[in-house]
Structure formats: C-alpha cells, structure tokens
Motif scaffolding. Sequence first.
Motif, PDB file in Angstrom:
ATOM      1  N   LEU A 235      -2.242  -1.278  -6.521  1.00 31.90           N
ATOM      2  CA  LEU A 235      -2.510  -2.327  -8.020  1.00 31.90           C
ATOM      3  C   LEU A 235      -2.462  -1.251  -9.088  1.00 31.90           C
ATOM      4  N   ALA A 236      -3.176  -0.046  -9.077  1.00 27.83           N
ATOM      5  CA  ALA A 236      -2.775   0.719 -10.169  1.00 27.83           C
ATOM      6  C   ALA A 236      -1.542   1.280 -10.316  1.00 27.83           C
ATOM      7  N   GLU A 237      -0.861   1.532  -9.054  1.00 27.65           N
ATOM      8  CA  GLU A 237       0.430   2.356  -9.277  1.00 27.65           C
ATOM      9  C   GLU A 237       1.680   1.590  -9.339  1.00 27.65           C
ATOM     10  N   ALA A 238       1.557   0.316  -8.794  1.00 24.38           N
ATOM     11  CA  ALA A 238       2.868  -0.516  -8.878  1.00 24.38           C
ATOM     12  C   ALA A 238       2.694  -1.767  -9.690  1.00 24.38           C
ATOM     13  N   GLU A 239       3.912  -2.451 -10.199  1.00 22.23           N
ATOM     14  CA  GLU A 239       3.741  -3.522 -10.608  1.00 22.23           C
ATOM     15  C   GLU A 239       3.914  -4.885  -9.790  1.00 22.23           C
TER      16      GLU A 239
ATOM     17  N   LYS B  51      -1.246 -11.672  -8.365  1.00 23.31           N
ATOM     18  CA  LYS B  51      -1.549 -12.427  -7.378  1.00 23.31           C
ATOM     19  C   LYS B  51      -2.132 -11.315  -6.407  1.00 23.31           C
ATOM     20  N   LEU B  52      -2.936 -11.396  -5.504  1.00 24.43           N
ATOM     21  CA  LEU B  52      -3.237 -10.717  -4.537  1.00 24.43           C
ATOM     22  C   LEU B  52      -3.728 -11.428  -3.365  1.00 24.43           C
ATOM     23  N   VAL B  53      -3.021 -11.390  -2.517  1.00 24.46           N
ATOM     24  CA  VAL B  53      -2.811 -12.218  -1.077  1.00 24.46           C
ATOM     25  C   VAL B  53      -3.292 -11.429   0.178  1.00 24.46           C
TER      26      VAL B  53
END
Length: 818
Positions: A207-211, A264-266
């Motif tokens: 989540l910190a490195e990618a969009e 979104k996080l699934v």
Amino acid sequence: MTLPIHAVLPDLVAALDAGSTAVLVAPPGAGKTTAVAPALLDRPWCDGEVILLSPRRIAARAAAERMAALAGEPVGRTYGYATRMDSKRSAATRVTVVTEGIFVRRIQSDPELAGVSAVLFDEVHERSLDSDFGLALALDAQAAFRPDLRIVPMSATLDGARYAAMLGDAPVIRSEGRSFPLDLVHLGRAAEARIEDSMAAAIRRALAEAEGGLLAFLPGVAEIERTADRLEGLSGIRLHRLHGQIDPRDQRAAIAAEPDGMRKLVLATSIAETSLTLDGIRIVVDSGLARRPRYDRAAGMTRLVTERASQAAAAQRAGRAARQGPGVAYRLWEAAATAGMPPYDPPEILEADLSQLLLDCAIWGVSDPRTLAWLDPPPEAGVAEARARLTALGALDGDARPTPHGHAIARLPLSPRLSHMLIAAGELGLAGRAAEVAVLMSERGLGGTDPDLDLRLRRWRTERAPRAEAGRKLAKRWASMVDGVDSAAPRDGTAIPLALAFPDRIARRRDATGEQWASVGGRGFRLDPASSLAASEWLAVGETQGSAAGARILSAAPIDLATIEQLYGDRIETVRDVRFDPATGGVTATRQRRLGALRLSSGPDSDAPADAITAALIDGVRRHGLDLLPWPDTAQALRQRARFAAEQGGHAVAIDDATLLATLDDWLPPVLAGKRRLDAVSPGALMAVLEGLLGWDALQSINRLAPARLETPAGSSHTIDYGAEGGPRVECRPQALFGLAAHPMVGGGRVPLVLSLTSPAGRPIQTTRDLPGFWAGSWAAVAKEMRGRYPRHPWPDDPAGAAATLRTKNADARRRGG
C-alpha cells in the motif's frame, strides 16, 4: 465499451453457425464471461435460452448483474441467474448464469434441455467435478437427443487442443486479450512466521509503494480474519472480505468500485482467482497458499488441506492486478521457488468423493461413468468405493442400478448422504430439522463455527443477516421436497439427522477429557476438551477435518445410546469374544454389543461356547509355545528318545516342536475337552498323546534303540538322558556296575552310554565311555582316594570281578552272615 473478446466474437459466432461445438481461449479480462452469451442471442439457431455455467455463486451473480447493467436492464429480465441460495430470473430471461451443480441437476431432470439453445462452460480450466460432469452429460445429450445444441468450453488457461479433440475436432477460437504491464515482486517469507503476520506486513508495504486498490489472497476464512485484525487502523483504506460465507451484499461491495474514492483492500480466498473483475485493483499480494478439499478414500471423508498454490493459480492471481491497467503482484516466496510449485491444480475428479457422480450416472443410464467423454476419466478405485457407499445407503442394487430410494436421493439437490438423511428423517417426522442440518452442513459459517451443531442451529435461528434468512428459506424448500409430516419440536436437536447422514461417524468418548473418540467406522476423532460436547458419552458427528487417524471434529451433537439403538438396532451385533490369557494360562470370555467397530456395551460371558474356549486355548499354545502345557518329565524324555532312535535308523516319527505345533488342531482338542485352563490338562493325557502319535511299531523301535533306563547288575534302574550334551548319559555309582566287563551300549549296540560315575554322596568322580578301560586304568587312583573318604563302602582292586552292590561293607557282611 470495447473488450478484447469483441475482436474474435465474429469468428466464434461463425463457428457456431456452422457447427454445434467450439472452444474459446481468452485470457483474464478479455470479457468472455459477459460478452459471449449476449452475442449469441440474435443468431437464427438461438431461439431459446443460453445457459452460462459459472464455478461459484459469487461469480454467477456478478456475471448476470454485469450483463444486465450493460443492457440497461434490471437483473432477472433478459439476464438472470440461479444458484442454490438465490435466484433471479423470469419468463423473459434469455441468458441464465448458473452454478455447475445447478446445471447438472437441470440436465438430469431434462436430458433434452428443452428450450435451451446453447450451453457455455466458463472457467473450465478449474476442472471441478461438476464442470467436467456437466460437460460430459451435455455432450452425451447432444449426441443422443440434441445435435443442434451448441456447446462451448471457455477458459483463460485452457488446454484447447485436448478439449477440441474431445469435442470432435471442434474449432478453437483464441483471443489475445488486453495486456497491461505487470511487475512481480518476490518478498519471500520466514518459515517460522505466521502467515497472517507476513501477509499484514506485505500488505502495508504494498500500500505504501504502489497505487490503487489491493487484492490479497489467503488460504481460508480464519487467515482472512486474523490478517484483518492485524490491519486495523489503516488510514484511507476500506477493508473488505471476500469468500463464500459472507452475505451477497458484502460480496457486491468487495467487487464494486468504492463510491467515495477510498482505496479498496480486499482479503480473499481463491474464490477471486478467476471470473470476477474487482474494480480498481492494481495490487495483488499472494500468500502462495490454497486450501483445497482432499478426499481420503481410506477414511471415507473429505478434509481441507492447506498446500502450495499451483503455478497456474499464481499466474491467475497475479493477473488480477493488471486487468484494468498496469499492476504489481507481491509474492510471499522467492522467485526460484515458483518452479517447485505444481504446474496445475489436479482435476477434482481424480481426488473427489465420486458418490454423487456415480449415482447421477446410474440415473442417466450409464452404469460405468468412464464410458462418458472425459478429459480425465474417474479412477477405478474411486468408482468402486463410491459404488460400495451407495449400495450401503440403499441407493444402488447389487447390479449397480438405481433403486427407488436412489431415484429419490437423486431428485434432491444435495449430496447422497444428506439426501438420504432428509428422506429418512422425513419418515420419522423430522424433515424440517434435517433440512436445517443440511443447510448448516452445506453453508459454512451459519450460526458460527462452534463444533456444537445444536448451538449453531440456535444462533442461526436468531440471525437476521440476508444470508441467514436465505438459508432458512432454503431449508424450508428442501423440507417440502420429501414426504412425511414434520413433527419436530423446538427442543429436538440435530443428533438424529446427523446420525442418519453419517452412521459411520457415530462416536464414543475414549478418555475422561473428551479429547479422544472412537467411531462406528473405526476412525479416531479428536475434540477440543474445552468444548461443551466433551462431557458427552456419545456424539453424532458430521464434519471432520485432518488426518484419518485423528480427524478433528468440526460439527457434532450429543446423542444417547437408546437413540442409537432405535435408529440402528438392526445393525447391532452381539459378539462373543474368548481370548487366551498367557499370564494365567486360561481364557477370558466377554460378550459385546457392537455397532460396526464401536463397542456399545460389554460384560463377562459365562455361557461362552465350549468350542470357542477350546479354540482360544489352542490359539494360546500356538502363539506362546508348547511349554505352556503341563508336560510330564517322561514326555520330554520320550521325545528325546524318539529323536535319538530316528538318528539310529529306527522307525522315524517326528514329534518335534514344529510338528506338534503344525498338528495342534489334530491332537490337542481332545485333551482340552471341558477345560478352561491349560494347567487343568492331565499330564498323563499328554503322555498318551505322544505315544498315540508315535504308534506301537515306533514305540517298540524306540524301546529297542533308546531304552528309557539302564538296569545295573546291582538291580538299580537309572534314567538315561538322551538330551545331554555329548550323547546319551546316565548317572550312577560305580558299585552298581561292579562285575561288568563290557561298556553299556544303546542304539542297537552302536552308541556307548556316557557314564557319569558319582560318589556315595552323589558327587561326580569320573565320566567315561569305556568302562573296561576305566576299570583297568584310573580306577586304582580313584579307589585309593575314595577309600579314605568313604571307608564303609567297597572299593575293590578288581571291580570287573567284584559283585555289584549299593550297600555298605557291613551291610553286605550282615546279609551274607544272615
């Protein structure tokens, strides 16, 4: 919106205009699931319904809703769906998305598929049993009844050549799809780390490195929940769970784009590998693990196993990140480890319980399912095991034909065990309760996960979630499908339906803690001692998980012995067990009442049959040796004499240990008549047995070649030891042999006895095989020494010429004087 699949739709339509089969290969995101069926509706040959098979309920509902949305219609008009828990369709529906099991039921009830123009099999690469079977039945129906029926297998990773060959050299249509850049990042994972800890750390990093949105693959629901706990407090992130146990509303939320711009996080199981497109996903985090059902044929149960995902599954998972744009996939293994992963998931047909398949085939009119069209035919061992189970349920007769009960089972949309349970419970007035049990056994998570199924049932009845309500409606529908008046009271539990479905899993507690259980089928089960069920003496067990030797109980209900006897009294056997006890040399006799491998009750058996007691005593001698019998010394001596006589060429009859053990059943029963202990046997009877085995001629030969005793000139008689080291030996005083000029012989005069000569006190003084030589040689020295020790006894200078006597010199003098 133009999708990659649109470029090849004209070729697919032309192939179906010209013939009845085609194979479509299209990569993930190409649009095959939602674009193919609508493209067929205006063809001249397509005047009926198009059925689209989807491997999962979530995907089936999502596909129908997507097609309806693209058409600007509500779902249920032109585009509908039908799953076990939910259905939206109408008389106007032209395309129906169904789960594979629903399709199998439909074609079973209507082999001609009246009103159906085409059947599309989506994601056939997953090789589920229902998909393979549905395709086999469709091809069989096409050949027998419906040559005009169009059949199209579709997949992203399809082995098109194999399917094309199975479909009679059908044309293969390939879509190149839309390709977005995909980066792979291999993070690895410490072997000792918990998977939820590693996944939570990887998700935070991604989540910190990618969009974009993130889809994480975990093996099961428990891991999803534990990972979610570790991700609490993420800012700007909306976390969703995606698996088969959540409500449809929550499933839709996990699939759809976030309406307010949140990320979104699934957290999903393998349910999200194919079919579904999750809006906004640009990142995948893959645990590299999958939880799959594996049928243990020896145990007769299916267990969930966590194992490495296949290379094909890993590719599918990673591809979810690049469906709508460039993406990145983080993998919790080293790059080099990919080559060690299995290439593909094994076809379910090779590892599954084939009971349903075999019954469906029998109803279809095919006694051997391997005669249908398969990419991989069902294994012979699996077919045989399924046939035995269906026969035990009364679903098949001795010729593997379906019985009326089998037809009734096949009409229900449940597995054979649960269908049998529902029918049998209906006869007892418990159809409603059995239907509830069937729903709880089929729909994981309803009422919680406690092993106590009664507790889960009570919780489920108070749940107000849409999924819980759908389950209750399903139970009512299933209950209405069987005959019988439902008389179940609210207090009635789940034990009777469970026992009807799984009679082999009725279990009895084996220890005080309630952890270890023994079952009717012979398998051992384990239960958490802290469970409310642990105090029960008996359980009706439903689901288990783990190794066959100690599977963990996932669902069960207390049951009592009276209920077990009421349900299965005709199967209870009274077993008499008579065993030999080597410690006492006797037998212990018990009487047991058994249901399969499970002991219901036991106690002493004072009326044990005499032949059983005799057999147990004989078995004890056979196992523990002849020395348990009270042989007299004369018996052992006779066996040694017989062996010696045979060596000297006498009448040979073998009475060695090996021969006696080999013929136990011939000679031992008569001497055991009326006896319960070996030490009650008469030693004289055993001696008589040996003499009887030898016979009169052999005894005469033995007496001649190996006499039992040496008669001396002094009138004494001495036992000859034919088992002594160095040859036959006799012990006596030299005075008894005075007057003998020749050495005593046995073996027909060929073997000299070993004479062990003793003093009057019984102490050894000389051993000789040459008595005349002894008299003429060392006797003088022996006699000189003995005269000093035993002056009262005669020690003549010429023993060969002296009179034999065992008396003292004074006693001899008195006798002569008298």
